[in-house]
Motif scaffolding. Structure first.
Motif, PDB file in Angstrom:
ATOM      1  N   THR A 180       0.806  -1.530   0.504  1.00 55.16           N
ATOM      2  CA  THR A 180       0.554   0.029  -0.472  1.00 55.16           C
ATOM      3  C   THR A 180       1.172   0.954  -0.035  1.00 55.16           C
ATOM      4  N   LEU A 181       0.402   2.528  -1.073  1.00 53.16           N
ATOM      5  CA  LEU A 181       0.939   3.328  -0.971  1.00 53.16           C
ATOM      6  C   LEU A 181       0.828   4.208  -0.521  1.00 53.16           C
ATOM      7  N   ARG A 182       0.880   5.630   0.536  1.00 53.19           N
ATOM      8  CA  ARG A 182       0.141   6.449   0.843  1.00 53.19           C
ATOM      9  C   ARG A 182       1.238   7.840   0.195  1.00 53.19           C
ATOM     10  N   LEU A 238       6.098   3.501   0.934  1.00 54.23           N
ATOM     11  CA  LEU A 238       5.353   1.525   0.403  1.00 54.23           C
ATOM     12  C   LEU A 238       5.197   1.079   1.974  1.00 54.23           C
ATOM     13  N   TRP A 256       3.168   9.364  -7.211  1.00 53.81           N
ATOM     14  CA  TRP A 256       4.109   8.259  -6.890  1.00 53.81           C
ATOM     15  C   TRP A 256       4.798   7.632  -8.481  1.00 53.81           C
ATOM     16  N   LEU A 284      -3.508   2.124  -3.765  1.00 53.44           N
ATOM     17  CA  LEU A 284      -3.900   4.172  -3.894  1.00 53.44           C
ATOM     18  C   LEU A 284      -5.009   4.191  -2.949  1.00 53.44           C
ATOM     19  N   SER A 285      -5.200   5.203  -2.350  1.00 58.72           N
ATOM     20  CA  SER A 285      -6.342   5.651  -2.230  1.00 58.72           C
ATOM     21  C   SER A 285      -7.122   7.137  -3.138  1.00 58.72           C
ATOM     22  N   ASP A 317      -4.439   9.728  -4.412  1.00 61.91           N
ATOM     23  CA  ASP A 317      -3.138   9.210  -4.736  1.00 61.91           C
ATOM     24  C   ASP A 317      -3.413   8.994  -5.837  1.00 61.91           C
ATOM     25  N   LYS A 318      -4.890   8.266  -6.535  1.00 65.69           N
ATOM     26  CA  LYS A 318      -3.876   8.148  -8.127  1.00 65.69           C
ATOM     27  C   LYS A 318      -4.684   8.954  -8.670  1.00 65.69           C
TER      28      LYS A 318
END
Ligand SMILES: Cc1cn([C@H]2C[C@H](O)[C@@H](COP(=O)(O)OP(=O)(O)O[C@H]3O[C@H](C)C(=O)[C@H](O)[C@H]3O)O2)c(=O)[nH]c1=O
Length: 169
Positions: free
Chosen positions: A55-57, A120, A146, A162-163, A166-167
């Motif tokens: 998961t990437l914030r 990540l 990202w 991704l949220s 964030d996309k």
């Protein structure tokens, strides 16, 4: 606390001295006497538990007077902490950027103002605790995708969770 590596002379990978005995481990998670923190005033501390691996914030930053210098620690699990210099011209072909993998609470990463930050997760149930020297100001929030072509970070996953936000950076 001591700096064990630096990037662009301003992003610092830090190691805390720790004391262990039969009860467990004690370590100093923040020390104002460390050179990096002499002018650092914590305004906020965020605890983030992320359930899924990969998961990437990010990558996030706050603009102008709400810009933040952040101090990350992975207190459980493993994460690739990314940083991108967003202080320069938007026309730049490439942006100063990099990443540091943390999987030990004894290590931490300091990223100064002027950088977008994100991470990540590399294990399920990763917990990140991080400090900021500014308040959360949603109207000033901005970001960079990202995998923007100007970013030079080799993320350990090319298809992260991704949220929605964030996309769309
Ligand atoms: C950052 C922040 C968020 N929130 C609220 C806003 C949303 O309702 C919820 C989740 O926010 P967001 O989706 O932005 O959280 P992350 O995706 O983990 O992003 C954060 O983690 C990456 C690594 C960053 O660099 C930023 O510090 C931060 O944006 O918490 C708050 O109430 N206060 C805050 O300071």
């Amino acid at each position: 606390m001591k700096i064990i590596n630096s990037y662009f002379e301003e992003v610092h990978h830090i190691e805390s001295h720790f004391f262990s005995d039969t009860r467990g481990v004690f370590l100093k998670a923040f020390d104002k006497n460390t050179s990096v923190f002499k002018d650092y005033v914590i305004q906020q501390s965020n605890y983030v538990h992320t359930k899924e691996k990969y998961t990437l914030r990010g990558m996030h930053f706050q603009k102008e007077e709400f810009a933040e210098a952040k101090f990350f620690r992975v207190v459980q699990g493993k994460a690739q902490i990314g940083f991108v210099d967003v202080s320069g011209s938007k026309e730049s072909e490439s942006l100063k950027s990099g990443s540091i993998v943390l999987n030990n609470p004894k290590e931490s990463v300091f990223i100064p103002k002027g950088y977008a930050t994100g991470y990540l997760t590399l294990e399920p149930d990763t917990v990140v605790l991080y400090f900021s020297d500014n308040i959360y100001q949603p109207d000033s929030e901005s970001g960079i995708l990202w995998n923007d072509s100007r970013i030079n970070i080799s993320w350990e996953s090319q298809s992260p969770i991704l949220s929605q936000k964030d996309k769309l950076w």
